[in-house]
Design a protein around this motif. Structure first.
Motif, PDB file in Angstrom:
ATOM      1  N   TRP A   1     124.719  72.431 -23.821  1.00  0.00           N
ATOM      2  CA  TRP A   1     124.602  72.316 -25.275  1.00  0.00           C
ATOM      3  C   TRP A   1     123.137  72.215 -25.700  1.00  0.00           C
ATOM      4  O   TRP A   1     122.746  72.753 -26.746  1.00  0.00           O
TER       5      TRP A   1
ATOM      6  N   THR B   1     121.676  75.579 -25.541  1.00  0.00           N
ATOM      7  CA  THR B   1     122.222  76.341 -26.668  1.00  0.00           C
ATOM      8  C   THR B   1     121.469  75.998 -27.953  1.00  0.00           C
ATOM      9  O   THR B   1     121.105  76.886 -28.737  1.00  0.00           O
ATOM     10  N   GLY B   2     121.238  74.700 -28.167  1.00  0.00           N
ATOM     11  CA  GLY B   2     120.469  74.268 -29.331  1.00  0.00           C
ATOM     12  C   GLY B   2     119.055  74.816 -29.305  1.00  0.00           C
ATOM     13  O   GLY B   2     118.502  75.207 -30.340  1.00  0.00           O
TER      14      GLY B   2
ATOM     15  N   LEU C   1     119.273  78.623 -30.160  1.00  0.00           N
ATOM     16  CA  LEU C   1     119.538  78.807 -31.590  1.00  0.00           C
ATOM     17  C   LEU C   1     118.325  78.420 -32.428  1.00  0.00           C
ATOM     18  O   LEU C   1     118.034  79.057 -33.453  1.00  0.00           O
TER      19      LEU C   1
ATOM     20  N   VAL D   1     115.860  81.306 -32.323  1.00  0.00           N
ATOM     21  CA  VAL D   1     116.313  82.393 -33.201  1.00  0.00           C
ATOM     22  C   VAL D   1     116.082  82.030 -34.668  1.00  0.00           C
ATOM     23  O   VAL D   1     115.567  82.834 -35.457  1.00  0.00           O
ATOM     24  N   ALA D   2     116.455  80.796 -35.035  1.00  0.00           N
ATOM     25  CA  ALA D   2     116.278  80.359 -36.417  1.00  0.00           C
ATOM     26  C   ALA D   2     114.796  80.333 -36.794  1.00  0.00           C
ATOM     27  O   ALA D   2     114.421  80.710 -37.907  1.00  0.00           O
TER      28      ALA D   2
ATOM     29  N   PHE E   1     117.207  71.561 -31.549  1.00  0.00           N
ATOM     30  CA  PHE E   1     117.233  72.647 -32.524  1.00  0.00           C
ATOM     31  C   PHE E   1     116.275  72.365 -33.680  1.00  0.00           C
ATOM     32  O   PHE E   1     115.481  73.231 -34.083  1.00  0.00           O
TER      33      PHE E   1
ATOM     34  N   THR F   1     112.713  74.705 -34.090  1.00  0.00           N
ATOM     35  CA  THR F   1     112.748  75.681 -35.186  1.00  0.00           C
ATOM     36  C   THR F   1     111.450  75.712 -35.990  1.00  0.00           C
ATOM     37  O   THR F   1     110.864  76.796 -36.177  1.00  0.00           O
TER      38      THR F   1
END
Length: 232
Positions: free
Chosen positions: A9, A12-13, A16, A19-20, A194, A198
């Motif tokens: 997880w 994954t965070g 993401l 990408v964000a 995440f 970001t």
């Protein structure tokens, strides 16, 4: 259904978040205003739980031994072990940092100034280990002083005998509660990662990932080159 591990997880965070961040490269202010605060909140929670975990876990460990002599013997061995492992860790860290320093970008320091503070004497250092009140070390997260507080109250609980059992039960309960709170905070790691990555990618672009990956590589190389007896 098998539960997915937390590490998956977290990665994954991280993915993401990258990408964000790339999607928000044209508007990094959005990431700073609406996403970064939640990353800061996650870091604050991690800092928040450190003192209770250290305080109550050490007190609970000392109280559970129920013997001052046993605590003294183990404490002396622990200090020697800590000093040896710290010396090894510092030496290894300096060695790895010097080996890989050419891989890191050179930062401009022309506008920066640093005045070295006067090195305190051994007596001043010794005095500084013992706090003048119980609240200040916790408020300032002075971990060495927090450890001293935990040891003193642990010793006091043992010496108090039956009268200290109530406090001992409270410490054990507080330690369990602190661990439960820490487990909850750790479960928020994917969201925290995440929200932290970001704004970094949004402000610096995907090229920053190369430097971050290199730092991670150095960290992993240092971790896996450390003997097991030094990190147990």
């Amino acid at each position: 259904m098998k539960k997915k591990p937390l590490a998956l997880w977290i990665f994954t965070g991280l993915a993401l978040g990258i990408v964000a961040g790339m999607l928000l490269m044209g508007r990094p202010d959005i990431a700073d205003i609406y996403i970064k605060p939640f990353g800061t909140l996650f870091l604050n929670l991690l800092k928040f739980i450190v003192v209770p975990i250290v305080l109550f876990s050490i007190m609970n460990g000392v109280i559970s031994m129920k013997d001052i002599k046993k605590v003294g013997s183990i404490g002396g061995k622990t200090v020697i072990y800590y000093m040896c492992t710290t010396f090894f860790a510092v030496t290894l860290g300096l060695l790895i940092a010097n080996l890989f320093k050419k891989g890191f970008p050179v930062l401009s320091t022309s506008s920066l100034e640093y005045t070295a503070a006067e090195t305190p004497s051994f007596i001043q250092t010794l005095i500084g280990i013992f706090p003048s009140n119980i609240i200040q070390p916790m408020a300032e997260a002075s971990m060495l002083q927090v450890i001293v507080v935990a040891l003193l109250f642990g010793f006091g609980t043992i010496v108090a005998g039956k009268k200290g059992e109530v406090f001992g039960n409270f410490v054990e309960s507080a330690n369990d509660v602190s661990i439960a709170v820490m487990s909850f905070i750790i479960k928020l790691s994917p969201i925290g990662v995440f929200c932290l990555i970001t704004p970094v990618v949004a402000a610096n672009g995907p090229q920053i990932l190369g430097s971050l990956a290199f730092v991670l590589l150095v960290l992993i190389s240092g971790t896996y080159s450390t003997p097991h007896w030094c990190i147990r």
